[in-house]
Scaffold this motif. Structure first.
Motif, PDB file in Angstrom:
ATOM      1  N   GLY A   1       0.808  -1.207   0.000  1.00 11.24           N
ATOM      2  CA  GLY A   1       0.000   0.000   0.000  1.00 11.24           C
ATOM      3  C   GLY A   1       0.841   1.256   0.000  1.00 11.24           C
ATOM      4  O   GLY A   1       0.537   2.231  -0.696  1.00 11.24           O
TER       5      GLY A   1
ATOM      6  N   TYR B   1      -3.534   1.614  -2.633  1.00 10.20           N
ATOM      7  CA  TYR B   1      -4.453   0.604  -2.106  1.00 10.20           C
ATOM      8  C   TYR B   1      -4.898  -0.406  -3.161  1.00 10.20           C
ATOM      9  O   TYR B   1      -5.092  -1.584  -2.863  1.00 10.20           O
ATOM     10  CB  TYR B   1      -5.682   1.275  -1.493  1.00 10.20           C
TER      11      TYR B   1
ATOM     12  N   ALA C   1      -2.401  -3.025  -3.346  1.00  8.07           N
ATOM     13  CA  ALA C   1      -2.398  -3.738  -2.070  1.00  8.07           C
ATOM     14  C   ALA C   1      -3.571  -4.698  -1.985  1.00  8.07           C
ATOM     15  O   ALA C   1      -3.441  -5.807  -1.460  1.00  8.07           O
ATOM     16  CB  ALA C   1      -2.438  -2.745  -0.904  1.00  8.07           C
TER      17      ALA C   1
ATOM     18  N   ALA D   1      -3.313  -1.517   4.986  1.00 10.93           N
ATOM     19  CA  ALA D   1      -2.848  -0.936   3.725  1.00 10.93           C
ATOM     20  C   ALA D   1      -3.214   0.536   3.627  1.00 10.93           C
ATOM     21  O   ALA D   1      -2.390   1.373   3.220  1.00 10.93           O
ATOM     22  CB  ALA D   1      -3.449  -1.712   2.549  1.00 10.93           C
TER      23      ALA D   1
END
Length: 206
Positions: A31, A36, A39, A165
């Motif tokens: 992240g 994100y 992630a 994350a």
């Protein structure tokens, strides 16, 4: 599975998910570096491993892994070696500021990386093997119960890993300073190496 039993399992699943481990380190480092979206791909890989662990337990192979010191040790050291390798790779990653051209990232690679991080942890199989049977009603249908357990474990883990994350994404300012980039690479590299060392030194749960 009754509501009372499910709530008990949900509490256990939350406690498992929030306990920091290699999955949390992977979620945060991915992240922080890629955002994100990437992630989440790694997090889904973690869930694929959880589903694999549940399948192993459902087939009765988890009991074999728990009973065999040799099998447990083989999987343990493979997992430890993989975490050590991830740590070394993270330590050596190039120092590139966030506003520079981003490093290419293959989501398929992140998915496999997430899957391998969880898959090569034999303690997860043994732990799930010890936990799950306590919530299974032997006179009820097994497929539905395992589906409920899988949905609970994966849903809980996705939420918790996403929190890790997104918390790392909030620290993205680190990536505008080459010195801070170097330090975050070394911090996460050190965490992966530490996780690998702890796994290698761990003993089979009793």
């Amino acid at each position: 599975m009754t509501l009372h039993v499910w709530l008990g399992f949900l509490v256990a699943a939350i406690l498992i998910a929030v306990t920091p481990g290699p999955g949390a380190v992977l979620s945060m480092s991915t992240g922080l570096r890629y955002g994100y979206g990437s992630a989440l791909t790694a997090i889904l890989g973690l869930q694929a491993a959880i589903l694999t662990h549940l399948t192993i337990v459902a087939l009765g192979l988890g009991a074999l892994l728990a009973a065999s010191e040799w099998a447990f040790s083989v999987v343990k050291f493979i997992g430890a070696a993989y975490l050590l390798w991830l740590g070394i790779q993270k330590w050596r990653v190039p120092v590139i500021p966030a506003d520079a051209e981003p490093l290419p990232v293959r989501n398929g690679g992140l998915f496999v990386q997430g899957m391998l991080v969880n898959l090569t942890n034999p303690k997860a199989v043994v732990f799930i093997g010890a936990l799950v049977p306590q919530f299974i009603d032997p006179v009820a249908g097994y497929p539905l119960q395992y589906a409920e357990i899988a949905a609970t474990l994966c849903g809980t883990d996705i939420v918790v890993m996403s929190f890790y994350a997104l918390a790392a994404v909030r620290l993205a300012d680190w990536l505008h300073n080459p010195k801070m980039i170097r330090w975050q690479n070394r911090i996460f590299g050190g965490l992966f190496v530490t996780a690998g060392g702890l796994l290698a030194a761990s003993s089979k749960p009793v």
